[in-house]
Design an enzyme around this catalytic site. Structure first.
Site, PDB file in Angstrom:
ATOM      1  N   HIS A 285       0.849  -1.197   0.000  1.00 31.46           N
ATOM      2  CA  HIS A 285       0.000   0.000   0.000  1.00 31.46           C
ATOM      3  C   HIS A 285       0.886   1.249   0.000  1.00 31.46           C
ATOM      4  O   HIS A 285       1.184   1.799  -1.049  1.00 31.46           O
ATOM      5  CB  HIS A 285      -0.925  -0.075   1.222  1.00 31.46           C
ATOM      6  CG  HIS A 285      -2.044   0.898   1.250  1.00 31.46           C
ATOM      7  ND1 HIS A 285      -2.302   1.772   0.222  1.00 31.46           N
ATOM      8  CD2 HIS A 285      -2.999   1.145   2.181  1.00 31.46           C
ATOM      9  CE1 HIS A 285      -3.364   2.511   0.530  1.00 31.46           C
ATOM     10  NE2 HIS A 285      -3.796   2.147   1.718  1.00 31.46           N
ATOM     11  N   HIS A 324      -1.931  -1.107 -11.450  1.00 32.86           N
ATOM     12  CA  HIS A 324      -2.749  -0.619 -10.338  1.00 32.86           C
ATOM     13  C   HIS A 324      -4.011  -1.471 -10.264  1.00 32.86           C
ATOM     14  O   HIS A 324      -4.525  -1.900 -11.307  1.00 32.86           O
ATOM     15  CB  HIS A 324      -3.140   0.853 -10.579  1.00 32.86           C
ATOM     16  CG  HIS A 324      -3.635   1.528  -9.337  1.00 32.86           C
ATOM     17  ND1 HIS A 324      -4.939   1.434  -8.942  1.00 32.86           N
ATOM     18  CD2 HIS A 324      -3.002   2.295  -8.412  1.00 32.86           C
ATOM     19  CE1 HIS A 324      -5.082   2.120  -7.816  1.00 32.86           C
ATOM     20  NE2 HIS A 324      -3.929   2.650  -7.471  1.00 32.86           N
ATOM     21  N   ASP A 380       3.137   6.076  -7.618  1.00 30.57           N
ATOM     22  CA  ASP A 380       4.374   5.813  -6.895  1.00 30.57           C
ATOM     23  C   ASP A 380       5.607   5.774  -7.785  1.00 30.57           C
ATOM     24  O   ASP A 380       6.732   5.721  -7.281  1.00 30.57           O
ATOM     25  CB  ASP A 380       4.263   4.482  -6.149  1.00 30.57           C
ATOM     26  CG  ASP A 380       3.353   4.609  -4.953  1.00 30.57           C
ATOM     27  OD1 ASP A 380       3.450   5.643  -4.275  1.00 30.57           O
ATOM     28  OD2 ASP A 380       2.548   3.698  -4.710  1.00 30.57           O
TER      29      ASP A 380
HETATM   30  N1  ACO Z   1       5.173  -5.616 -13.498  1.00 25.57           N
HETATM   31  C1  ACO Z   1       5.041  -6.679 -14.308  1.00 25.57           C
HETATM   32  N2  ACO Z   1       3.898  -7.346 -14.497  1.00 25.57           N
HETATM   33  C2  ACO Z   1       2.834  -6.920 -13.830  1.00 25.57           C
HETATM   34  C3  ACO Z   1       2.879  -5.805 -12.958  1.00 25.57           C
HETATM   35  C4  ACO Z   1       4.111  -5.150 -12.808  1.00 25.57           C
HETATM   36  N3  ACO Z   1       4.239  -4.098 -12.034  1.00 25.57           N
HETATM   37  N4  ACO Z   1       1.647  -5.608 -12.440  1.00 25.57           N
HETATM   38  C5  ACO Z   1       0.860  -6.555 -12.950  1.00 25.57           C
HETATM   39  N5  ACO Z   1       1.576  -7.339 -13.793  1.00 25.57           N
HETATM   40  C6  ACO Z   1       1.085  -8.447 -14.605  1.00 25.57           C
HETATM   41  C7  ACO Z   1       0.746  -9.658 -13.750  1.00 25.57           C
HETATM   42  O1  ACO Z   1       1.847 -10.499 -13.616  1.00 25.57           O
HETATM   43  C8  ACO Z   1      -0.377 -10.260 -14.532  1.00 25.57           C
HETATM   44  O2  ACO Z   1       0.176 -10.945 -15.632  1.00 25.57           O
HETATM   45  P1  ACO Z   1      -0.480 -12.343 -16.150  1.00 25.57           P
HETATM   46  O3  ACO Z   1      -1.853 -11.942 -16.621  1.00 25.57           O
HETATM   47  O4  ACO Z   1       0.432 -12.817 -17.202  1.00 25.57           O
HETATM   48  O5  ACO Z   1      -0.526 -13.232 -14.939  1.00 25.57           O
HETATM   49  C9  ACO Z   1      -1.136  -9.058 -15.089  1.00 25.57           C
HETATM   50  O6  ACO Z   1      -0.147  -8.018 -15.169  1.00 25.57           O
HETATM   51  C10 ACO Z   1      -2.280  -8.603 -14.231  1.00 25.57           C
HETATM   52  O7  ACO Z   1      -1.806  -8.452 -12.926  1.00 25.57           O
HETATM   53  P2  ACO Z   1      -2.712  -8.463 -11.619  1.00 25.57           P
HETATM   54  O8  ACO Z   1      -1.871  -8.942 -10.480  1.00 25.57           O
HETATM   55  O9  ACO Z   1      -4.007  -9.135 -11.895  1.00 25.57           O
HETATM   56  O10 ACO Z   1      -3.016  -6.937 -11.455  1.00 25.57           O
HETATM   57  P3  ACO Z   1      -3.619  -6.292 -10.198  1.00 25.57           P
HETATM   58  O11 ACO Z   1      -4.438  -5.206 -10.726  1.00 25.57           O
HETATM   59  O12 ACO Z   1      -4.235  -7.270  -9.287  1.00 25.57           O
HETATM   60  O13 ACO Z   1      -2.317  -5.736  -9.438  1.00 25.57           O
HETATM   61  C11 ACO Z   1      -0.778  -4.255  -8.486  1.00 25.57           C
HETATM   62  C12 ACO Z   1      -2.125  -4.425  -9.168  1.00 25.57           C
HETATM   63  C13 ACO Z   1      -0.710  -5.070  -7.169  1.00 25.57           C
HETATM   64  C14 ACO Z   1      -0.609  -2.782  -8.123  1.00 25.57           C
HETATM   65  C15 ACO Z   1       0.327  -4.729  -9.429  1.00 25.57           C
HETATM   66  O14 ACO Z   1       0.213  -4.061 -10.660  1.00 25.57           O
HETATM   67  C16 ACO Z   1       1.717  -4.541  -8.849  1.00 25.57           C
HETATM   68  O15 ACO Z   1       2.166  -5.373  -8.071  1.00 25.57           O
HETATM   69  N6  ACO Z   1       2.418  -3.434  -9.235  1.00 25.57           N
HETATM   70  C17 ACO Z   1       3.702  -3.135  -8.714  1.00 25.57           C
HETATM   71  C18 ACO Z   1       3.617  -2.582  -7.295  1.00 25.57           C
HETATM   72  C19 ACO Z   1       3.115  -1.161  -7.271  1.00 25.57           C
HETATM   73  O16 ACO Z   1       3.564  -0.311  -8.028  1.00 25.57           O
HETATM   74  N7  ACO Z   1       2.175  -0.879  -6.348  1.00 25.57           N
HETATM   75  C20 ACO Z   1       1.628   0.469  -6.158  1.00 25.57           C
HETATM   76  C21 ACO Z   1       0.197   0.545  -6.479  1.00 25.57           C
HETATM   77  S1  ACO Z   1      -0.356   2.223  -6.298  1.00 25.57           S
HETATM   78  C22 ACO Z   1      -0.680   2.426  -4.674  1.00 25.57           C
HETATM   79  O17 ACO Z   1      -0.879   1.518  -3.923  1.00 25.57           O
HETATM   80  C23 ACO Z   1      -0.737   3.820  -4.100  1.00 25.57           C
END
Ligand code: ACO
Length: 446
Positions: A285, A324, A380
């Site tokens: 978060h 996100h 972020d």
């Molecule tokens: N890098 C590479 N691949 C990614 C990323 C990433 N940052 N985020 C998602 N993916 C991929 C997943 O592996 C998945 O691939 P697949 O379909 O081949 O399995 C696909 O994209 C969908 O991913 P989900 O996990 O379903 O996406 P979700 O919306 O649940 O996740 C999250 C969102 C947790 C923010 C994720 O994008 C992530 O971990 N990002 C990096 C951490 C980050 O920047 N967090 C800050 C969020 S903003 C905030 O909290 C204020």
């Protein structure tokens, strides 16, 4: 059949005039049909409880781990359209607020529903400014922490401790009391945050200066040394103010849900804010910008970006600051933040990590892997670079998030308290553990 009458579409909706605003459910276990009303494209989960196989049956529930498809409240504070990349507070686009407003004005808007008049803003600013001091005993309390205590651990404890100083805060249904706690919380969060920072450096605490703006005073409490009057750099002061605006609220995220959930037990707001701040402490978060910075440091140079992206695509790494839960488009806050980064670099010098970040973004935005998955920079991606350039250690990053989010937490808490439909939060579970069994004496256990 459910006796509840369906809600009929508004007469103005000509194409759908005959449309019934309801959902018909057939239970294939019994062959019975049920009609449940649809309002705001949503059904009420409790309407499913009537679906039973027999009279002893508890009734149908929904299973939604992490509540990804469950609305827990009706809110009028923040609107997000993740597909279109829209964020609005009380109807006002984030871009306009970031350009024209101040954090204190935005906090007033979030809390009161309307932008303040001149007189209202003056009054609001006066009260917040005159509640920035903390009791000297809180200072002693902070002194009890180790020099290397994480500032989030300190601030969570200090906010919870504030509840013991203001027993009147228990009167949560007294509007005057809520107003006073709001001034106190918004006023004191920067002071607590700055004091945790000074504690980690072993520096004497710098007291608030009522003549400075909200972000200007925060900079004063953080960075003032021997000068008689601290004068914040106007670019940094404005940059911080805009970052505060961008972080003021974000509807039902993890920490806000914690605020509402804990607040629903009718505890005082300081204890509920401590819980919300604890939720924000988690790396999923409030800690993502730190993860971005660590990633950029690990990549180390622009020419190593393609290799890193290769690792991301093969699933070995994540591109931190991308993707996100809600935004499936460019996070509107990320665009504003990117702009602020350059303004801060003009004052503090260019952060060399920016070139690595830009190269990551350039490659990712053109790459099929990211395009297909709708992975765009989130808020972020650039904030860590800005905070680092301003002189903040990484441990302070989530603290910088908690300060402005306090206004959103209080607004959401207040909305929950005044909503006659809300009760103490109490989700259900699907129990899959052991059925009843007899106690086994110690000497019979395997
Ligand atoms: N890098 C590479 N691949 C990614 C990323 C990433 N940052 N985020 C998602 N993916 C991929 C997943 O592996 C998945 O691939 P697949 O379909 O081949 O399995 C696909 O994209 C969908 O991913 P989900 O996990 O379903 O996406 P979700 O919306 O649940 O996740 C999250 C969102 C947790 C923010 C994720 O994008 C992530 O971990 N990002 C990096 C951490 C980050 O920047 N967090 C800050 C969020 S903003 C905030 O909290 C204020």
């Amino acid at each position: 059949m459910n006796p509840t009458k369906p809600i009929v579409a508004p007469a103005s909706d000509k194409t759908n005039a005959a449309r019934r605003e309801s959902l018909t459910i057939t239970d294939n276990r019994t062959g019975r049909q049920y009609e449940v009303p649809v309002q705001h494209d949503t059904i009420r989960a409790i309407d499913l409880r009537q679906i039973k196989v027999n009279e002893d049956d508890f009734g149908m529930m929904t299973y939604d781990p992490a509540y990804t498809n469950t609305a827990s409240c009706i809110s009028r504070i923040t609107f997000i359209d993740g597909d279109k990349g829209i964020l609005r507070y009380r109807g006002y686009p984030i871009e306009e607020l970031a350009e024209k407003s101040t954090y204190l004005e935005t906090a007033y808007l979030i809390l009161h529903g309307e932008l303040p008049t001149n007189a209202q803003l003056e009054d609001w600013t006066y009260h917040v400014t005159h509640h920035t001091f903390i009791h000297e005993s809180i200072k002693k309390f902070l002194d009890g922490f180790h020099y290397d205590a994480h500032p989030m651990g300190m601030i969570i404890s200090a906010v919870a401790a504030l509840s013991t100083f203001y027993p009147d805060a228990k009167n949560i249904f007294d509007e005057d009391s809520r107003r006073k706690q709001t001034w106190r919380l918004i006023g004191k969060m920067p002071t607590l945050a700055a004091f945790t920072y000074r504690h980690s450096l072993g520096m004497p605490y710098a007291y608030p200066d009522n003549e400075l703006s909200y972000p200007g005073n925060f900079l004063n409490m953080l960075f003032r040394t021997t000068e008689l009057k601290y004068r914040p750099n106007p670019t940094l002061e404005r940059a911080l103010d805009v970052l505060f605006i961008l972080h003021a609220d974000h509807e039902q995220n993890c920490s806000t849900s914690a605020m509402r959930g804990v607040g629903s037990s009718h505890v005082d707001p300081y204890s509920a804010i401590a819980a919300a701040t604890a939720a924000l402490y988690g790396p999923l978060h409030g800690g993502a910008n730190e993860a971005v910075l660590r990633m950029l440091l690990e990549i180390g140079s622009v020419n190593r970006v393609p290799d890193y992206i290769k690792q991301v695509k093969s699933g070995e790494q994540k591109l931190m600051g991308f993707g996100h839960c809600v935004y499936k488009n460019y996070d509107p806050r990320a665009k504003i933040v990117k702009h602020i980064a350059y303004e801060v670099f003009d004052v503090m010098g260019r952060n060399p990590l920016i070139d690595i970040a830009l190269e990551c973004e350039r490659i990712a935005l053109e790459d099929d892997y990211f395009v297909k998955r709708k992975l765009y920079p989130n808020v972020d991606f650039y904030t860590g670079l800005i905070y680092q350039s301003m002189g903040f250690p990484m441990t302070m990053f989530p603290v910088l998030f908690a300060i402005p989010r306090t206004s959103g937490w209080i607004a959401q808490w207040q909305e929950m308290l005044l909503d006659p439909e809300q009760k103490i939060a109490r989700p259900r579970q699907i129990y899959l553990g052991s059925d009843e069994r007899s106690y086994i004496p110690m000497d019979h256990r395997g």
